[in-house]
Design an enzyme around this catalytic site. Structure first.
Site, PDB file in Angstrom:
ATOM      1  N   ALA A  87       0.833  -1.205   0.000  1.00 11.65           N
ATOM      2  CA  ALA A  87       0.000   0.000   0.000  1.00 11.65           C
ATOM      3  C   ALA A  87       0.869   1.258   0.000  1.00 11.65           C
ATOM      4  CB  ALA A  87      -0.937  -0.014   1.209  1.00 11.65           C
TER       5      ALA A  87
ATOM      6  N   GLU B  11       9.399   4.087   7.386  1.00 13.54           N
ATOM      7  CA  GLU B  11       9.261   2.685   7.802  1.00 13.54           C
ATOM      8  C   GLU B  11       9.946   2.493   9.148  1.00 13.54           C
ATOM      9  OE1 GLU B  11       7.786  -0.294   6.813  1.00 13.54           O
ATOM     10  OE2 GLU B  11       8.723  -0.902   8.689  1.00 13.54           O
TER      11      GLU B  11
ATOM     12  N   GLY C 226       3.002 -13.869  -2.668  1.00 12.57           N
ATOM     13  CA  GLY C 226       3.127 -13.076  -3.900  1.00 12.57           C
ATOM     14  C   GLY C 226       2.009 -13.376  -4.886  1.00 12.57           C
TER      15      GLY C 226
ATOM     16  N   ARG D  24     -10.984 -19.408   3.146  1.00 16.84           N
ATOM     17  CA  ARG D  24     -10.028 -19.679   4.222  1.00 16.84           C
ATOM     18  C   ARG D  24     -10.703 -19.991   5.553  1.00 16.84           C
ATOM     19  NH1 ARG D  24      -5.479 -15.046   2.931  1.00 16.84           N
ATOM     20  NH2 ARG D  24      -4.362 -16.256   1.363  1.00 16.84           N
TER      21      ARG D  24
ATOM     22  N   GLU E 133      -3.915  -3.155   4.721  1.00 13.62           N
ATOM     23  CA  GLU E 133      -4.489  -3.959   5.808  1.00 13.62           C
ATOM     24  C   GLU E 133      -4.954  -3.115   6.997  1.00 13.62           C
ATOM     25  OE1 GLU E 133      -1.956  -7.199   6.984  1.00 13.62           O
ATOM     26  OE2 GLU E 133      -3.377  -7.930   8.486  1.00 13.62           O
TER      27      GLU E 133
ATOM     28  N   ILE F  63      -3.176  -8.219  -2.104  1.00 16.34           N
ATOM     29  CA  ILE F  63      -2.231  -7.411  -2.904  1.00 16.34           C
ATOM     30  C   ILE F  63      -2.994  -6.416  -3.792  1.00 16.34           C
ATOM     31  CG2 ILE F  63      -0.259  -7.409  -4.484  1.00 16.34           C
ATOM     32  CD1 ILE F  63       0.605 -10.075  -3.416  1.00 16.34           C
TER      33      ILE F  63
HETATM   34  P1  ADP Z   1       0.161  -3.571   3.690  1.00 11.35           P
HETATM   35  O1  ADP Z   1       0.119  -4.954   3.137  1.00 11.35           O
HETATM   36  O2  ADP Z   1      -1.151  -3.083   4.167  1.00 11.35           O
HETATM   37  O3  ADP Z   1       0.888  -2.619   2.800  1.00 11.35           O
HETATM   38  P2  ADP Z   1       2.486  -4.336   5.315  1.00 11.35           P
HETATM   39  O4  ADP Z   1       2.465  -5.104   6.581  1.00 11.35           O
HETATM   40  O5  ADP Z   1       3.030  -5.024   4.137  1.00 11.35           O
HETATM   41  O6  ADP Z   1       1.015  -3.759   5.067  1.00 11.35           O
HETATM   42  O7  ADP Z   1       3.333  -3.021   5.506  1.00 11.35           O
HETATM   43  C1  ADP Z   1       3.106  -2.141   6.579  1.00 11.35           C
HETATM   44  C2  ADP Z   1       4.429  -1.523   6.993  1.00 11.35           C
HETATM   45  O8  ADP Z   1       4.180  -0.477   7.913  1.00 11.35           O
HETATM   46  C3  ADP Z   1       5.359  -2.499   7.696  1.00 11.35           C
HETATM   47  O9  ADP Z   1       6.605  -2.530   7.035  1.00 11.35           O
HETATM   48  C4  ADP Z   1       5.464  -1.963   9.108  1.00 11.35           C
HETATM   49  O10 ADP Z   1       6.716  -2.194   9.711  1.00 11.35           O
HETATM   50  C5  ADP Z   1       5.204  -0.489   8.892  1.00 11.35           C
HETATM   51  N1  ADP Z   1       4.711   0.180  10.110  1.00 11.35           N
HETATM   52  C6  ADP Z   1       3.777  -0.272  10.987  1.00 11.35           C
HETATM   53  N2  ADP Z   1       3.622   0.591  12.007  1.00 11.35           N
HETATM   54  C7  ADP Z   1       4.463   1.627  11.773  1.00 11.35           C
HETATM   55  C8  ADP Z   1       4.784   2.823  12.483  1.00 11.35           C
HETATM   56  N3  ADP Z   1       4.221   3.112  13.647  1.00 11.35           N
HETATM   57  N4  ADP Z   1       5.696   3.668  11.937  1.00 11.35           N
HETATM   58  C9  ADP Z   1       6.313   3.363  10.750  1.00 11.35           C
HETATM   59  N5  ADP Z   1       6.072   2.233  10.061  1.00 11.35           N
HETATM   60  C10 ADP Z   1       5.158   1.370  10.552  1.00 11.35           C
END
Ligand code: ADP
Length: 508
Positions: free
Chosen positions: A56, A76, A90, A335, A475, A491
């Site tokens: 996202a 991040e 994937g 699921r 998510e 995805i």
């Molecule tokens: P999506 O599939 O919704 O894109 P992901 O789990 O793949 O979600 O990615 C979400 C990202 O956001 C992760 O890499 C996570 O470490 C990061 N994240 C979660 N909380 C925080 C926060 N408080 N500050 C910065 N990054 C964050």
């Protein structure tokens, strides 16, 4: 839920905590009230701030830049980019794709929405599902443009009426996140790791002006790093993923999901950014709908090797209760249906008896993980049904009858036992040598989160209006899928809603 099933859920973890025991307990969260922008000394100013670097966040970053944002930064918190997006199968579902045309698969936006509504059991958000399905092929194209490579065949996953799922050649989400990160940087998006979002900074009118963060943050040490204030001129896009690793929060929704239950997520999926949005007034939706993956193995930690392997093999395999030697579910049902059926496989005392999935070795071996599950002792190969039955202590006669019966369904194309769609099993009779893995559900995905509109705006629970300058995608947004998200539909949702959030923040 049937009574048996309720009991099964209550005993979700009993005796099977091994793989999940490693799951980190959520890091204690720092309490943080919103800061007023008045008098804040900004350490950094960007046009668009994106929190989180999964599908996202990355899609939002690229699109924001393409829509003319002067400066876009992805923040991040972890030391690596990609979150859960980098560690899954994937798998990307989309209707009306080039590969469907090539394979002569008839599909439509309506069909994909209908499949998801059925899995959502009446509480999914049809408007959002349709919006995602309408733009899924476009998002898929963006991944291909970025350099993602897909297997040259489609898969039909559980709950999908047709084959519409692409899968990366590395059978992993990193096959998409890495190219997207590269493309984002090429287009001028800045992506910084180890910066943790801690809370919002608001203006007088409740507008999001920016946020407070921790720079040089080390996950697990809440006091690490230095506090900074980031100003976001056009808005903040929250793309922070789910909370499946926040044991307290997930147990507050479902007390059976203790720390001993296996989980496929990266350890940073702790949900604090979602909680900060609630603090701002965002509407919580469907938080108790936490999905378990029915394709996971109790013999390894996390997503592991088996998950991918069994997702691929379910259509032409049988899942068998080791105590009866019989099938107990449609192997490609949604699921939730499958996870609940697996949780019911127990002995008289209620102890889990993980069912087994049996596949002809020659078909299993078409998947890159077939040899790996053997190598890492999470799968077994048998030259005969006798050897297989002996190893897992399955009643041989019943099992032999079951295999014969199932091969009859492969021939007729009709599964009289569980109504499984046999299209993908055509000609794939179950024959020795066999490949076998054990199955037990693991916590995988949070269907709940903050409520968003079709343009990815976060609504205020009191006013019902969008919170100015606040957007969410992926998510962390809830309610789209309802009770059960179909495999390979995350995805496209993350990518499309990330792109949508970027268009909204840019007023495009
Ligand atoms: P999506 O599939 O919704 O894109 P992901 O789990 O793949 O979600 O990615 C979400 C990202 O956001 C992760 O890499 C996570 O470490 C990061 N994240 C979660 N909380 C925080 C926060 N408080 N500050 C910065 N990054 C964050």
């Amino acid at each position: 839920m049937t009574e048996v099933n309720q009991q099964a859920r209550r005993r979700f973890l009993k005796g099977l905590g091994v793989a999940g025991a490693a799951a980190a307990t959520a890091a204690p969260m720092a309490a943080f009230a919103n800061t007023s922008a008045e008098g804040v000394k900004w350490d950094k100013t960007v046009d668009v701030a994106i929190i989180g670097s999964g599908f996202a966040g990355l899609a939002a970053g690229i699109e924001a830049k393409r829509k003319g944002a002067k400066s876009v930064t992805i923040f991040e918190k972890m030391g690596v980019f990609g979150g859960n997006s980098a560690i899954n199968g994937g798998l990307f579902a989309a209707p009306n794709t080039p590969m469907q045309k090539q394979e002569g698969v008839k599909d439509s936006v309506e069909q994909m929405v209908a499949d998801q509504l059925a899995a959502g059991r009446g509480i999914a958000d049809e408007t959002l599902l349709r919006h995602v399905a309408e733009h899924a092929a476009e998002a898929l194209q963006l991944t291909i443009e970025a350099g993602a490579e897909y297997h040259p065949y489609l898969q039909q996953l559980g709950g999908h009426a047709v084959a519409r799922t692409y899968q990366t050649t590395v059978s992993c989400g990193a096959g998409i996140t890495q190219p997207l990160l590269k493309l984002a940087r090429k287009e001028g998006v800045e992506a910084v790791a180890r910066i943790k979002f801690e809370g919002f900074v608001t203006g007088k009118d409740g507008k999001i002006e920016g946020f407070k963060a921790r720079e040089n943050y080390y996950f697990g040490d809440e006091k690490s790093g230095k506090v900074i204030f980031v100003r976001a001129l056009r808005g903040v896009i929250m793309a922070t993923g789910g909370f499946a690793q926040n044991i307290n929060l997930r147990m507050a929704q479902d007390p059976t999901l203790t720390g001993e239950v296996g989980c496929t997520n990266h350890k940073g999926a702790t949900g604090e950014a979602m909680l900060e949005m609630f603090r701002m007034g965002a509407i919580p939706v469907h938080l108790a709908h936490i999905q378990s993956g029915p394709w996971a193995s109790p013999d390894e930690g996390g997503f592991g090797y088996v998950s991918n392997y069994s997702i691929y093999n379910f259509p032409h395999s049988i899942a068998v209760d080791t105590q009866t030697g019989k099938r107990f579910m449609n192997e490609i049902a949604d699921r939730k249906t499958r996870a609940d059926a697996e949780l019911n496989c127990r002995d008289a005392e209620g102890n889990p008896m993980p069912p087994i999935m049996i596949t002809s070795w020659k078909h299993a071996d078409e998947h890159p993980n077939a040899k790996k599950v053997l190598k890492y002792n999470v799968g077994w190969k048998f030259d005969s049904l006798e050897a297989l039955a002996k190893h897992f202590n399955v009643p041989l006669k019943a099992l032999q009858q079951q295999v014969d019966e199932y091969n009859g369904y492969v021939k007729s194309g009709v599964d009289a036992q569980f109504g499984k769609n046999m299209a993908e099993a055509k000609g794939k009779f179950l024959e020795a040598p066999f490949s076998v893995v054990r199955l037990w559900p693991k916590v995988h995905y949070c269907q709940g989160g903050v409520q968003i509109t079709k343009d990815a705006r976060v609504l205020d629970s009191i006013t019902g209006q969008p919170i100015p300058n606040l957007f969410a995608a992926g998510e962390v947004a809830g309610g789209i899928h309802g009770v059960s998200r179909l495999g390979s539909c995350s995805i496209p949702e993350c990518m499309v809603m990330g792109m949508t959030a970027a268009r909204s923040v840019m007023g495009a």
